[in-house]
Design a protein around this motif. Structure first.
Motif, PDB file in Angstrom:
ATOM      1  N   GLY A 464       0.789  -1.226   0.000  1.00 28.41           N
ATOM      2  CA  GLY A 464       0.000   0.000   0.000  1.00 28.41           C
ATOM      3  C   GLY A 464       0.813   1.263   0.000  1.00 28.41           C
ATOM      4  N   GLU A 465       2.108   1.162   0.306  1.00 29.26           N
ATOM      5  CA  GLU A 465       2.946   2.355   0.284  1.00 29.26           C
ATOM      6  C   GLU A 465       3.167   2.781  -1.175  1.00 29.26           C
ATOM      7  OE1 GLU A 465       5.521  -1.354   0.533  1.00 29.26           O
ATOM      8  OE2 GLU A 465       3.693  -0.567   1.484  1.00 29.26           O
ATOM      9  N   GLY A 466       3.051   4.082  -1.418  1.00 31.30           N
ATOM     10  CA  GLY A 466       3.232   4.599  -2.771  1.00 31.30           C
ATOM     11  C   GLY A 466       2.058   4.365  -3.696  1.00 31.30           C
ATOM     12  N   VAL A 467       0.929   3.881  -3.167  1.00 30.17           N
ATOM     13  CA  VAL A 467      -0.253   3.607  -3.989  1.00 30.17           C
ATOM     14  C   VAL A 467      -1.215   4.783  -3.894  1.00 30.17           C
ATOM     15  CG1 VAL A 467      -2.257   2.107  -4.309  1.00 30.17           C
ATOM     16  CG2 VAL A 467      -0.019   1.115  -3.792  1.00 30.17           C
ATOM     17  N   VAL A 468      -1.641   5.293  -5.046  1.00 29.06           N
ATOM     18  CA  VAL A 468      -2.499   6.472  -5.116  1.00 29.06           C
ATOM     19  C   VAL A 468      -3.750   6.122  -5.915  1.00 29.06           C
ATOM     20  CG1 VAL A 468      -2.651   8.883  -5.833  1.00 29.06           C
ATOM     21  CG2 VAL A 468      -0.452   7.945  -5.069  1.00 29.06           C
ATOM     22  N   ARG A 469      -4.897   6.624  -5.464  1.00 31.74           N
ATOM     23  CA  ARG A 469      -6.159   6.364  -6.162  1.00 31.74           C
ATOM     24  C   ARG A 469      -6.439   7.463  -7.180  1.00 31.74           C
ATOM     25  NH1 ARG A 469     -11.876   4.284  -3.746  1.00 31.74           N
ATOM     26  NH2 ARG A 469     -10.628   2.392  -3.931  1.00 31.74           N
ATOM     27  N   GLY A 470      -7.073   7.088  -8.292  1.00 31.03           N
ATOM     28  CA  GLY A 470      -7.541   8.043  -9.283  1.00 31.03           C
ATOM     29  C   GLY A 470      -8.911   7.634  -9.800  1.00 31.03           C
ATOM     30  N   VAL A 471      -9.689   8.641 -10.217  1.00 26.95           N
ATOM     31  CA  VAL A 471     -11.034   8.407 -10.768  1.00 26.95           C
ATOM     32  C   VAL A 471     -11.118   9.136 -12.098  1.00 26.95           C
ATOM     33  CG1 VAL A 471     -13.518   8.676 -10.407  1.00 26.95           C
ATOM     34  CG2 VAL A 471     -12.010   8.247  -8.445  1.00 26.95           C
ATOM     35  N   GLY A 472     -11.658   8.465 -13.104  1.00 29.98           N
ATOM     36  CA  GLY A 472     -11.777   9.078 -14.420  1.00 29.98           C
ATOM     37  C   GLY A 472     -13.074   8.712 -15.106  1.00 29.98           C
ATOM     38  N   TYR A 473     -13.504   9.580 -16.039  1.00 26.88           N
ATOM     39  CA  TYR A 473     -14.776   9.413 -16.736  1.00 26.88           C
ATOM     40  C   TYR A 473     -14.565   9.489 -18.248  1.00 26.88           C
ATOM     41  CZ  TYR A 473     -16.699  10.510 -12.128  1.00 26.88           C
ATOM     42  OH  TYR A 473     -16.993  10.504 -10.788  1.00 26.88           O
ATOM     43  N   ALA A 474     -15.442   8.833 -18.975  1.00 29.98           N
ATOM     44  CA  ALA A 474     -15.425   8.950 -20.434  1.00 29.98           C
ATOM     45  C   ALA A 474     -16.776   8.511 -20.974  1.00 29.98           C
ATOM     46  CB  ALA A 474     -14.309   8.110 -21.047  1.00 29.98           C
ATOM     47  N   VAL A 475     -17.100   9.001 -22.156  1.00 30.82           N
ATOM     48  CA  VAL A 475     -18.335   8.636 -22.839  1.00 30.82           C
ATOM     49  C   VAL A 475     -18.021   8.556 -24.321  1.00 30.82           C
ATOM     50  CG1 VAL A 475     -19.115  11.040 -23.085  1.00 30.82           C
ATOM     51  CG2 VAL A 475     -20.800   9.182 -23.104  1.00 30.82           C
ATOM     52  N   GLY A 476     -18.736   7.696 -25.024  1.00 32.75           N
ATOM     53  CA  GLY A 476     -18.461   7.521 -26.444  1.00 32.75           C
ATOM     54  C   GLY A 476     -19.718   7.325 -27.260  1.00 32.75           C
ATOM     55  N   ILE A 477     -19.564   7.447 -28.578  1.00 28.87           N
ATOM     56  CA  ILE A 477     -20.645   7.242 -29.530  1.00 28.87           C
ATOM     57  C   ILE A 477     -20.169   6.277 -30.605  1.00 28.87           C
ATOM     58  CG2 ILE A 477     -19.936   9.339 -30.761  1.00 28.87           C
ATOM     59  CD1 ILE A 477     -22.820   9.599 -31.759  1.00 28.87           C
TER      60      ILE A 477
END
Length: 799
Positions: A464-477
């Motif tokens: 768990g050391e050095g572990v970072v969370r990220g959240v991302g979004y995308a949409v497509g057609i």
């Protein structure tokens, strides 16, 4: 039988809207399903293909004497042995030689064929063929393809696209221009520009190319093969064999996945040539190494974008240039270019666009169809641009997308209005509103660490050391169905008769079942329309008219539409027969609104008028049958210069939210969750729909983090043609994929349905990249992302 007059259900179990079981499901899970590689004939020989070890070379000579002298060898064929005047084939452009003639254009190109009484004998004999190659300079990118004096890979082009490209090494080019981009750019208060690189992805189906060719007494061939389009194959095979199409009879064998990789021919012509030469059945089965060379891949791409917007985040204009590497032969590159261009700006309302998309001929491996078909590459780039623009104007990435989201009535860059629901903003809202997974999910309640939930997993690289969370979004057609004026139709025959004392329906189509679940949905349609529980879907072959390809998310729409229409014709014929034979018994026969349900003719109120078996007993041969061709609304080619036109029949939309954990020290990524919301119009089989969305999402995850065919930029040779070095997501790599399904009917489609299979692949990739950027702060303009991109060990990789 229920007596006439007694009320019954007006809906038959197992119809549309229910999650019925797959008829092939148990067999596939238990390993008893017969795939094409399981085909057998007691008298068969084994075929093998000798392939070029170099990417571009003259063939000075071929010495087959060593192979012919090998005990057990029955035939050795080269280009000179091809029986017909037509030597080439191709989906859109006939530029692919059945066997190389004087020149090879890519690593792995077929050069010679061997038939022997054992597969290893065939391989050893092929290794004894001596080919004298004179290597030539390779073309590997746009610069080398269009430079002054560049080798012309296909001279004397006469195809329909040749007159409209600025250089012979460009397969196809499609510009799209709408609005005044120069004026719009002058009004823009914020402009972001970026260049993006998309790697070459393989379809990586688990069942390798295989089939069995059996020579027939009439001089024709019976070919059992795993494919995506029987009639397209036949149309390409017959001219090379010198046979009329009716003498090339094709039956679909069990298919172990496809995803576009079986749209082109692989071993079909080769096995047939050997069978016709030897007079014996010939089986060919590729190993994994051969499979990587035996089918096309997803086009790698280089994409340049410029987005302009006002300070409050309203898009003013988009400029982009998309360069796709088509490899040595055209395959479906022209159609991929059309999709990439027309879908290049994503599901957003923009009045001013300047788009150029093109595909190159190079000496790299041929590229063609893969799930998402040009739209995947574009989505990766335009969604990265939207994230950068959101950061510049200070908006949440979802809010920026919401402000620019298209809706029903929005004009596409081609000028075509979106004339069915386009719930882009709603899909984004739904994925954003989902609860996030718990923080630090690797920490158990007892204080221990669950390594499976960490980047690096059970390799124990971190706790768990050095572990970072990220959240991302995308949409497509993504478009659904074949486009730009293609005559997109399907043929279906439906027969209703009494079997074992009960009414039963049989459905005949040439649809290729490649795992998408058509065999389930087609039976559900027949149950719904004919009111019978017993439905048999016959194996696909060329004994009936074409069903088109199992691609472009079109089979449920088009072949489902054909089956629905055939059932409607059968129903009307049955009701007319019932009116003639039973109409005098009850006045309701003369009215409208009669239904077929649970093997009976009933009124809308559930009153039984007659059993289907009673009516069928009065029919000639005891059956009612109909065969139809069914087409969706027509489309039209895009204008060669402006790209304007009604190019597509339908659009589908999906949005993703990715949650990732990144070990910033080692550059390892763990995707914790990849939630999806998608509008499917109508879920004919909800469980199957959910599975399609999860499968497409996983393939998008693969290209984001690990999947890439690596081609040497100097030699154009493939470096990793095996599952040892080409990695695909396993169970340990695949996160939770919660799915939310919207059903906003498209009034132009059967049951209001919307093609499902491709859209989730689009937005999964940029969502994962957005989450990694959120965790690391890196720009990351290339996929797949590798550990060195995240730790700074690769100069310039981040942007």
């Amino acid at each position: 039988m229920t007596a006439p007059g007694a009320p019954v259900r007006t809906r038959t179990r197992g119809g549309i809207g229910e999650s019925t079981l797959r008829p092939d499901g148990i067999l596939k899970v238990t390993g008893e399903f017969a795939y094409s590689s399981d085909l057998w004939h007691e008298d068969m020989l084994w075929g093998h293909t000798l392939r070029s070890p170099v990417a571009h070379a003259l063939i000075h000579s071929i010495d087959i004497s060593g192979a012919l002298a090998t005990p057990g060898v029955h035939a050795v064929l080269t280009y000179e042995d091809l029986p017909a005047r037509e030597k080439n084939y191709g989906l859109e452009i006939k530029d692919t030689p059945a066997l190389a003639h004087g020149l090879v254009r890519h690593h792995g190109e077929p050069v010679a064929l061997v038939a022997a009484d054992h597969p290893e004998t065939a391989r050893r004999a092929a290794a004894r063929i001596r080919v004298d190659y004179g290597e030539l300079p390779v073309v590997t990118d746009e610069a080398s393809a269009t430079a002054p004096g560049a080798p012309l890979l296909h001279t004397g082009r006469t195809d329909a696209h040749a007159a409209h490209v600025p250089h012979p090494n460009i397969v196809h080019r499609q510009p799209i221009v709408r609005g005044d981009v120069i004026a719009a750019a002058a009004r823009a208060e914020v402009i972001v520009r970026g260049e993006y690189v998309f790697g070459m992805q393989d379809q990586a189906f688990l069942g390798p190319e295989s089939g069995l060719a059996i020579p027939a007494e009439d001089g024709g061939i019976d070919l059992h093969v795993a494919t995506q389009w029987l009639h397209s194959d036949r149309g390409q095979i017959a001219p090379v064999l010198g046979l009329p199409e009716e003498k090339v009879r094709m039956t679909l064998a069990g298919v172990g996945g496809a995803f576009g990789g079986r749209e082109d021919l692989s071993m079909q012509i080769h096995a047939s040539l050997l069978a016709l030469r030897t007079g014996r059945p010939v089986k060919m089965v590729y190993n994994r190494f051969e499979s990587f060379f035996g089918h096309v891949h997803r086009h790698p791409a280089r994409l340049r974008y410029e987005h302009g917007a006002t300070r409050d985040g309203r898009l003013t204009h988009v400029r982009c240039r998309i360069v796709l590497d088509g490899g040595a032969y055209a395959s479906s590159s022209p159609a991929v270019v059309g999709n990439a261009a027309s879908l290049a700006i994503g599901p957003y309302a923009v009045d001013a666009v300047d788009i150029e998309a093109l595909a190159l001929y190079t000496n790299n491996p041929p590229c063609g169809a893969m799930r998402g078909f040009g739209a995947v590459q574009a989505c990766f780039a335009y969604e990265a641009q939207m994230d950068r623009l959101a950061a510049r104007v200070g908006l949440h990435p979802v809010e920026l997308r919401r402000r620019n989201a298209m809706e029903q009535g929005t004009l596409m860059p081609t000028g075509q209005p979106v004339d069915s629901p386009a719930p882009v903003a709603e899909l984004l809202r739904r994925v954003r509103s989902r609860p996030l997974p718990p923080e630090r999910p690797w920490e158990n309640a007892d204080g221990t660490t669950d390594l499976r939930r960490l980047p690096g997993g059970v390799s124990n690289t971190t706790h768990g050391e050095g572990v970072v969370r990220g959240v991302g979004y995308a949409v497509g057609i993504k478009n659904v169905g074949f486009s730009e004026g293609f005559d997109d139709y399907s043929t279906a025959r439906v027969r209703l008769e009494t079997v074992g004392g009960v009414p039963a329906a049989t459905v005949y189509t040439a649809m290729a079942e490649v795992g998408q679940g058509g065999v389930t949905v087609h039976a559900q349609i027949a149950r719904t329309e004919l009111g019978v529980a017993q439905v048999t879907v016959r194996p696909a072959d060329t004994g009936i008219g074409s069903a088109g390809g199992t691609s472009a998310s079109r089979q449920t729409y088009v072949t489902g539409g054909a089956i629905k229409h055939a059932c409607e014709v059968v129903r009307e014929r049955l009701l007319e027969l019932g009116r003639r034979t039973h109409g005098h018994h009850h006045p309701a026969w003369a009215g409208a609104g009669l239904l077929l349900a649970d093997g009976r003719v009933v009124t809308e109120g559930g009153e039984v008028l007659a059993g289907l078996t009673e009516i069928l007993a009065e029919a000639p041969d005891g059956a009612v049958e109909a065969e139809v061709e069914w087409r969706h609304r027509p489309t039209e080619p895009l204008d060669r210069h402006t790209g304007q036109g009604r190019g597509h029949v339908q659009y589908s939309f999906a949005a993703h939210r990715a949650v990732v954990e990144v070990d910033t020290e080692l550059g390892l990524v763990k995707v914790v969750e990849l939630a999806c919301a998608q509008d499917v119009g109508k879920a004919l089989n909800p469980l199957s729909v959910e599975g399609q969305i999860q499968g497409g999402t996983t393939q998008g995850l693969g290209i984001a983090l690990m999947e890439e065919i690596v081609v040497d930029p100097v030699t154009a040779k493939v470096r990793n043609p095996s599952f040892t070095d080409y990695l695909i997501p396993t169970l340990l790599d695949t996160p939770a994929i919660p799915v939310e399904i919207l059903e906003l009917a498209d009034g132009h489609a059967p049951y209001g349905l919307r093609g499902v299979g491709e859209a989730p692949t689009l937005s999964a990739t940029p969502a994962v990249l957005a989450a990694i950027r959120d965790a690391t702060g890196l720009e990351l303009r290339r996929v797949p992302v590798r550990p060195e991109h995240l730790t700074g060990h690769l100069s310039g990789a981040g942007g």
